[in-house]
Design a protein around this motif. Structure first.
Motif, PDB file in Angstrom:
ATOM      1  N   LEU A  99       0.650   6.300  -6.924  1.00  0.00           N
ATOM      2  CA  LEU A  99      -0.639   6.890  -7.305  1.00  0.00           C
ATOM      3  C   LEU A  99      -0.622   8.404  -7.134  1.00  0.00           C
ATOM      4  O   LEU A  99      -1.177   9.133  -7.966  1.00  0.00           O
ATOM      5  CB  LEU A  99      -1.757   6.279  -6.457  1.00  0.00           C
ATOM      6  N   ALA A 100       0.018   8.882  -6.067  1.00  0.00           N
ATOM      7  CA  ALA A 100       0.124  10.330  -5.858  1.00  0.00           C
ATOM      8  C   ALA A 100       0.854  10.982  -7.021  1.00  0.00           C
ATOM      9  O   ALA A 100       0.472  12.067  -7.499  1.00  0.00           O
ATOM     10  CB  ALA A 100       0.842  10.618  -4.542  1.00  0.00           C
ATOM     11  N   TYR A 151       0.826  -1.211   0.000  1.00  0.00           N
ATOM     12  CA  TYR A 151       0.000   0.000   0.000  1.00  0.00           C
ATOM     13  C   TYR A 151       0.858   1.260   0.000  1.00  0.00           C
ATOM     14  O   TYR A 151       0.530   2.255  -0.649  1.00  0.00           O
ATOM     15  CB  TYR A 151      -0.960  -0.007   1.189  1.00  0.00           C
ATOM     16  N   ALA A 152       1.942   1.237   0.763  1.00  0.00           N
ATOM     17  CA  ALA A 152       2.814   2.416   0.820  1.00  0.00           C
ATOM     18  C   ALA A 152       3.400   2.731  -0.551  1.00  0.00           C
ATOM     19  O   ALA A 152       3.397   3.888  -1.006  1.00  0.00           O
ATOM     20  CB  ALA A 152       3.928   2.191   1.839  1.00  0.00           C
ATOM     21  N   TYR A 186      -1.586  11.008 -10.172  1.00  0.00           N
ATOM     22  CA  TYR A 186      -2.647  12.014 -10.129  1.00  0.00           C
ATOM     23  C   TYR A 186      -2.107  13.446 -10.148  1.00  0.00           C
ATOM     24  O   TYR A 186      -2.758  14.353 -10.655  1.00  0.00           O
ATOM     25  CB  TYR A 186      -3.510  11.803  -8.885  1.00  0.00           C
ATOM     26  N   TRP A 213       0.437  -5.337  -6.119  1.00  0.00           N
ATOM     27  CA  TRP A 213      -0.624  -4.390  -5.771  1.00  0.00           C
ATOM     28  C   TRP A 213      -2.001  -5.006  -5.979  1.00  0.00           C
ATOM     29  O   TRP A 213      -2.910  -4.771  -5.187  1.00  0.00           O
ATOM     30  CB  TRP A 213      -0.491  -3.126  -6.619  1.00  0.00           C
ATOM     31  N   PHE A 262       2.239   1.712  -3.458  1.00  0.00           N
ATOM     32  CA  PHE A 262       1.153   2.033  -4.390  1.00  0.00           C
ATOM     33  C   PHE A 262       0.684   3.473  -4.222  1.00  0.00           C
ATOM     34  O   PHE A 262       0.510   4.196  -5.207  1.00  0.00           O
ATOM     35  CB  PHE A 262      -0.023   1.081  -4.183  1.00  0.00           C
ATOM     36  N   LEU A 263       0.481   3.898  -2.970  1.00  0.00           N
ATOM     37  CA  LEU A 263       0.001   5.256  -2.731  1.00  0.00           C
ATOM     38  C   LEU A 263       1.022   6.297  -3.188  1.00  0.00           C
ATOM     39  O   LEU A 263       0.658   7.354  -3.706  1.00  0.00           O
ATOM     40  CB  LEU A 263      -0.328   5.444  -1.250  1.00  0.00           C
ATOM     41  N   CYS A 313      -4.696  -3.252  -3.551  1.00  0.00           N
ATOM     42  CA  CYS A 313      -4.440  -1.829  -3.855  1.00  0.00           C
ATOM     43  C   CYS A 313      -5.143  -1.441  -5.155  1.00  0.00           C
ATOM     44  O   CYS A 313      -5.649  -0.318  -5.290  1.00  0.00           O
ATOM     45  CB  CYS A 313      -2.944  -1.559  -3.991  1.00  0.00           C
ATOM     46  N   ARG A 322      -6.344   2.791 -10.500  1.00  0.00           N
ATOM     47  CA  ARG A 322      -6.846   2.096  -9.311  1.00  0.00           C
ATOM     48  C   ARG A 322      -7.760   0.928  -9.641  1.00  0.00           C
ATOM     49  O   ARG A 322      -8.211   0.241  -8.726  1.00  0.00           O
ATOM     50  CB  ARG A 322      -7.611   3.076  -8.416  1.00  0.00           C
TER      51      ARG A 322
END
Length: 854
Positions: A18-19, A11-12, A22, A817, A14-15, A822, A670
């Motif tokens: 993802l940040a 998750y770390a 975006y 992921w 992936f986020l 995720c 996502r």
């Protein structure tokens, strides 16, 4: 506990990813805007404090005179010249990044000419080469030399030469250069290697070298050619004891300038990025001619071009160039020529001259006219099919409309919905200054081995193993590449393979010494010595000749076509095969409307994940606009405005309407959408796949912004299962034909690193790389048995194939992921063609959108 930790890690990562996904569009746009504001303020302040003519006013009077004496006088410096010239005058290494037509060449060369003029005035300008100007293409050399020659003649007089040296330059011309060395030498990396290794009479003139200018550096930076050039520059310094070379790099379309600056500094220190943030405005039209015949495509181009002239029509492969030109000629459009890299050099130059002199209406071309070859004024650029990368289209459309204040004009002719959506995504990326992340330099063990051989060749049996090892180690240490072995190990490998050997010699004083010389296997492996000087991937080719004229070359896979009496098309003309003489195809002109077009390997480009992400970003925006009732005909992204013709607008509107329907999930970073297709819906997909219906086979479509490298990796893994009969990877999805009992997603999620690595190792791309590397490892030919037995060669082939065609780490990260939730998975059971996800149906051509209204 370990499961919780691994999930948290997934998750770390992936986020964090993802940040970045975006934030990239608005951060890129914001960074571009801030750079523009900052540079504009600096330019105004500089003009206020130093005057409107600065930095031209800081140059030597002779250089200022040369500027004023130009046919097209440089009245005011451009932004890149204001920013770059002072840094070059201070002796800094720089990477100049600015749009096409912004005066980058003058920015690089005028401050160097300033120093040369000062040296001449002081009486210190002795005979020798002071400036090395490197271009990636031989065709660029003459144009660049002509441009530089006018400045040198105006500033320094007729006694100082600008020379050109490459494989197409005649021997007597090279002899003249060796007798009277030029002040500036324009050449390619491959010719520089040949000079260092074998041209001893000319090589000595490089001892006075002080400046290196590398044009179109992005063309070299992503390949072994860039690493090759960097090693050659270090060899030049070591050979002549040159303390420092000032490095000046030029590009219009660098995606990651800081990375290239770090790569190209070498032993000469930091390279500063000097960037003009002003993107050239682009005015583009996107037209859709989906499912049309070649004749209808010609109709469309004829209508779009009208009665004007000055058009470049870009296609993505050489075969497409020949085919489209043939169709245009059938229509009676004889004032259109063709231009690609497999034509003879004289034919290419003739096409360039005729286009420049407006003797023809247009030229159908590949990437050969993408770079800065002088073809005069270009009114408009046409791109047939998706250009695949933002940088490619920026470079191509940048050839058009060089008049001050005018936008670059281009038309993208899309042949299907895939082309349409990908082209729109690429234009959106260009608008915010994003050229797409490119991969770093590849593994290069073969280059290390070859440079060890080159040092032996250069020193002519006079250097000992210890000296060569130390020199090679020093050279490689200044180039940040993955060599795969050290200098001493490289010599040991070459000695084991018979490419070098050590022998004892006695000097004039009776002293014994052990020196290295080329081994007995060298002539066998490097029968074509020209191939030794280049890191351009080798192709097995046949040369097509008409008398003494070199018509061009074709890949050896065309050998089955080259039978006596067969008519082929090459260079925009038809030729009848008379006979085969070894590797020569002897032909004669033939007037015929029945012919075969040769095929050539290469031409297709792999798109990074950023392009796949942009495709879904564009589709999401189109769906939102359609729900609001907004027209999809006109789009703007920063300085890029593009319009869709009626057919393209209707096709996109149909797709957007279906994506807006309730219950249709949108793939994106996502979410992965999986279409599991039942037998009743297979017909249309079978037609796209080109397979016959099979009672025990079915199809699954995985929709996600993979990018081509990750998609290729997952496709290789699926193929290795033995349960897949066909797989088509694309940057936005993967279509899999497989046994009914096999679950592609379940198989992918159950695979680990070992399975992915093994799948890549068994890839046919490994054999493609092996053919290219074979000579560096001592083989004139390569076989599966050789590849199995030679562990070192196989490991290096796998390393290089992974870098060029796959993304193992990215694929493993993506699967992790999905396993940890995720990325959500939306599975859909498809019982009829109409139930397919709109992206599956339109982009994989399972069903065409309605035809436009009459």
């Amino acid at each position: 506990m370990s499961g919780v930790v691994s999930k948290l890690r997934a998750y770390a990562s992936f986020l964090a990813w993802l940040a970045g996904v975006y934030s990239e569009p608005w951060l890129s746009a914001l960074a571009l805007r801030l750079r523009k504001l900052s540079i504009t303020a600096r330019l105004r302040l500089t003009a206020t404090l130093r005057g409107a003519e600065y930095p031209f006013s800081a140059l030597h009077p002779a250089v200022r005179k040369a500027i004023r004496g130009r046919e097209r006088e440089l009245r005011e410096p451009t932004p890149i010249q204001v920013l770059g010239i002072p840094r070059i005058l201070r002796g800094e290494n720089v990477l100049l990044v600015a749009p096409t037509g912004s005066g980058k060449t003058e920015c690089a060369f005028l401050p160097v000419l300033h120093f040369l003029a000062a040296e001449r005035e002081a009486g210190r300008l002795e005979p020798g080469v002071y400036v090395l100007y490197i271009t990636p293409l031989r065709a660029l050399c003459s144009d660049v030399a002509r441009r530089l020659r006018s400045y040198v003649r105006s500033a320094l007089g007729d006694g100082y030469l600008v020379g050109v040296w490459h494989a197409d330059i005649k021997k007597n011309e090279k002899t003249k250069l060796a007798e009277k060395p030029p002040l500036v030498l324009v050449t390619t990396p491959e010719s520089l290697e040949a000079i260092l290794d074998t041209k001893h009479r000319f090589r000595k003139h490089l001892a006075k070298l002080r400046w290196v200018i590398v044009d179109e550096v992005h063309e070299l930076a992503e390949s072994k050619r860039g690493l090759h050039l960097l090693v050659l520059l270090e060899r030049l310094k070591a050979t002549f004891g040159i303390p420092r070379l000032q490095r000046i790099l030029i590009s219009a379309t660098v995606g990651d300038p800081r990375r290239i600056a770090r790569l190209f500094g070498g032993s000469d220190g930091k390279v500063r990025v000097v960037r003009d943030p002003g993107l050239r405005r682009i005015d583009a039209e996107v037209v859709l001619r989906r499912g049309r015949s070649a004749e209808e495509l010609v109709d469309a181009l004829e209508e779009l071009m009208g009665k004007g002239s000055g058009y470049l029509v870009f296609v993505n492969t050489r075969s497409e160039a020949e085919e489209l030109h043939a169709e245009l000629e059938k229509r009676g459009l004889g004032d259109i020529l063709v231009h690609h890299g497999s034509m003879g050099a004289s034919k290419r130059r003739e096409a360039e001259r005729k286009f420049k002199d407006r003797e023809v209406k247009a030229v159908v071309c590949t990437r050969t006219l993408e770079l800065g070859i002088d073809v005069g004024s270009v009114e408009r650029v046409f791109q047939v099919g998706s250009p695949s990368l933002p940088a490619y289209f920026a470079q191509r459309v940048g050839r058009a409309s060089h008049r001050p204040g005018e936008p670059a004009r281009g038309t993208l002719v899309c042949l299907d919905m895939n082309d349409l959506v990908e082209s729109a995504a690429i234009l959106s990326m260009l608008g915010r200054g994003s050229f797409g992340a490119r991969r770093g330099p590849p593994p290069a063990m073969d280059l290390a081995l070859r440079q060890a051989l080159a040092l032996v060749l250069q020193h002519g049996d006079k250097a000992g193993a210890q000296a060569v090892a130390e020199l090679l180690g020093s050279l490689l240490s200044h180039v940040p590449a993955s060599w795969g072995l050290g200098a001493r190990e490289a010599l040991r490998v070459l000695e084991e393979r018979g490419l070098v050997e050590e022998r004892e010699v006695v000097d004039v004083y009776g002293e014994r010494a052990r020196v290295l010389r080329l081994g007995g296997r060298f002539p066998e492996a490097w029968r074509k010595i020209g191939a030794f000087f280049t890191m351009i991937p080798e192709r097995s080719e046949l040369e097509v000749r008409h008398g003494r004229e070199r018509v061009g070359v074709v890949d050896v896979v065309n050998l089955r076509l080259m039978k006596r009496g067969v008519v082929i098309r090459l260079g925009g003309k038809c030729w009848r095969v008379k006979e085969l003489r070894g590797r020569f195809v002897i032909v004669e002109p033939e007037a015929s409307d029945r012919f075969a077009i040769p095929v050539w390997r290469g031409g297709y480009v792999l798109a990074p994940q950023s392009v796949g992400l942009e495709v879904y970003r564009f589709l999401s925006k189109a769906a939102r606009l359609h729900r609001r009732g907004t027209s999809l005909g006109e789009w703007r992204s920063g300085g890029v405005a593009f319009r869709l013709d009626e057919e393209a607008r209707r096709g996109l509107a149909v797709l957007a309407e279906e994506l807006s329907a309730r219950g249709v999930p949108m793939p994106g970073p996502r979410r992965m959408v999986v279409d599991r297709v039942k037998a009743s819906a297979l017909g249309a997909l079978d037609r796209f796949l080109g397979v016959s219906p099979e009672p025990r086979a079915t199809t699954t479509v995985l929709l996600y912004p993979f990018g081509d490298y990750i998609a290729n990796t997952l496709a290789a893994l699926l193929w290795s299962s033995g349960s897949v009969s066909k797989v088509i990877p694309r940057s936005y999805g993967i279509l899999v034909r497989h046994e009914a009992s096999f679950d592609p997603l379940e198989y992918l999620l159950g695979a680990g690193r070992r399975e992915v690595e093994e799948a890549v190792k068994s890839s046919p791309y490994v054999y493609v790389v092996a053919f290219e590397l074979r000579r560096s490892f001592g083989y004139s030919r390569i076989s599966e048995k050789t590849l199995e037995e030679d562990k070192l060669l196989r490991e290096e082939c796998v390393r290089q194939a992974k870098h060029r065609f796959y993304d193992v780490e990215g694929a493993l990260r993506l699967l992790d992921w999905v396993r940890h939730g995720c990325i959500s998975v939306s599975e859909r059971l498809v019982e009829r063609v109409g139930d397919l996800h709109p992206v599956s149906r339109y982009l994989f051509e399972a069903e065409r959108p309605p035809a436009p209204a009459a």
